[in-house]
Scaffold this motif. Structure first.
Motif, short mmCIF file in Angstrom:
data_model
loop_
_atom_site.label_atom_id
_atom_site.label_comp_id
_atom_site.label_asym_id
_atom_site.label_seq_id
_atom_site.Cartn_x
_atom_site.Cartn_y
_atom_site.Cartn_z
N HIS A 297 -6.26 -9.85 -4.64
CA HIS A 297 -5.01 -10.39 -4.08
C HIS A 297 -3.97 -10.76 -5.12
O HIS A 297 -2.82 -11.03 -4.76
CB HIS A 297 -5.33 -11.58 -3.17
N ASP B 150 0.80 -1.23 0.00
CA ASP B 150 0.00 0.00 0.00
C ASP B 150 0.83 1.29 0.00
O ASP B 150 0.31 2.36 -0.29
CB ASP B 150 -0.93 0.04 1.22
N ARG C 72 -0.86 -8.94 -4.64
CA ARG C 72 0.04 -9.22 -3.51
C ARG C 72 1.07 -10.29 -3.82
O ARG C 72 2.03 -10.47 -3.06
CB ARG C 72 -0.80 -9.64 -2.30
N GLU D 80 -9.50 0.95 -3.84
CA GLU D 80 -10.53 0.23 -3.05
C GLU D 80 -11.13 1.13 -1.96
O GLU D 80 -12.28 0.95 -1.57
CB GLU D 80 -9.98 -1.06 -2.45
#
Ligand code: F6P
Length: 349
Positions: A280, A158, A283, A253
């Motif tokens: 995801h 992030d 990630r 988001e």
């Protein structure tokens, strides 16, 4: 320090802090022999490369290195074992974290923190290196407050850790999102559609802004700059009137929901719209060059801090240099995306 609490009498954290923290003189902390390492919170590409760097630099500096599995949850349960130079072979290029990670609620309680500190004592962990984001650093700060020295290394896709310009995993996540959006552009263009793509970032718009710029998005929706749907619809119709036939809308988001936004765009413009939530996917994957080098250099820096007895520090990247900041100070600052870059991004669509 903990004996008085082991008879079932758990004090609250504030009481422990008041009793112990003011009196901690880091220069009197006994020689550090054992160094623990854990990953906590959401995984991020480059966490393995960070563990590798910490373990290798640490063993070369003469420390006994110990890996904790499943973050604070594993610490609490004493899931700790020694890690040597060869144990971190072939990890540099791997996504995820081989130590595994967890979002541990138990550690947010005084009893959880105390239990973690006790496990450090049991396994001879004299200093703990924590790789994660702000939440993980608050857990580390709580450990520090009751006398277990810590070093934090920022690892989250992030990029929302305030004291550092860069967090490990951010570059890989953005590249993954960019590649996916390039593919979505191909199909949006073939069908003359609007593609609404939701990217991660929790409450921050770093990923959305940069990925939006890198993919030439018509619209970027950010939590830091709420746009109303009227503006979004107007922007898309303006683009259509100038001859555009497909549209890319990036939604952070924290700014909204791609499915809902695509529906509203289609209803208001009659332009076929499709939502995609990258989720995801962002990630995982092998870390980019930037994440591997950042991870390696930040990991070495963490060990250098311990060698110099610069404890309770957060490793950070500021103004082009890897440096460190006091953990309490690091957790108290705030940062936000550049509103100038937000304005500039709209010049290109
Ligand atoms: O902090 C990383 C992150 O991927 C955020 O972008 C996202 O909001 C969150 O973690 C998702 O968490 P989980 O993996 O627990 O669903």
């Amino acid at each position: 320090m903990f004996e008085e609490y082991t008879n079932g009498n758990l004090p609250n954290l504030k009481e422990m802090v008041a009793k112990n923290y003011e009196n901690i003189d880091l220069s009197t902390i006994p020689e550090i022999k054992g160094v623990g390492i854990l990953t906590s919170g959401g995984d991020a590409p480059g966490m393995n490369a960070t563990i590798r760097a910490v373990v290798r630099a640490g063993t070369k500096a003469g420390f006994k290195m110990m890996g904790v599995t499943r973050g604070y949850h594993g610490l609490w349960k004493g899931e700790i074992k020694e890690l040597g130079h060869r144990d971190v072979s072939e990890t540099l290029q791997r996504g995820g974290t081989f130590l595994m990670t967890a979002r541990s609620k138990s550690f947010e309680t005084p009893a959880g923190v105390l239990q973690g500190a006790k496990m450090c004592n049991v396994f001879g962990v004299d200093c703990m290196v924590v790789i994660g984001g702000d939440g993980s650093f608050r857990g580390a700060r709580d450990l520090a407050r009751i006398g277990i020295p810590v070093i934090g290394i920022p690892g989250t896709i992030d990029n929302d850790v305030a004291c550092t310009d860069y967090t490990i995993g951010y570059d890989t996540a953005m590249n993954t999102a960019m590649e996916a959006i390039d593919k979505l552009r191909d199909t949006a263009s073939s069908h003359e559609r609007c593609s609404v793509i939701e990217v991660m970032g929790r409450h921050a718009g770093y990923i959305a802004l940069n990925v939006g710029i890198a993919t030439g998005a018509e619209i970027i929706l950010l939590p830091e700059r709420p746009l109303d749907m009227k503006e979004v619809v107007r922007e898309i119709l303006d683009c259509r009137n100038k001859g555009k036939r497909h549209y890319i809308v990036i939604v952070a988001e924290g700014a909204g929901n791609a499915t809902e936004i695509a529906k509203q765009i289609e209803e208001a413009t009659e332009i076929e719209s499709r939502p995609t939530i990258l989720g995801h996917l962002q990630r995982g994957g092998s870390p980019t060059l930037r994440d591997r080098t950042m991870a390696s250099l930040m990991g070495i820096h963490a060990i250098e801090c311990i060698q110099q007895k610069k404890l309770n520090r957060l490793v950070c990247y500021r103004d082009g240099h890897i440096t460190d900041v006091d953990i309490e100070e690091g957790l108290s600052v705030k940062k936000s995306i550049s509103m100038e870059d937000v304005e500039r991004s709209s010049l290109l669509s």
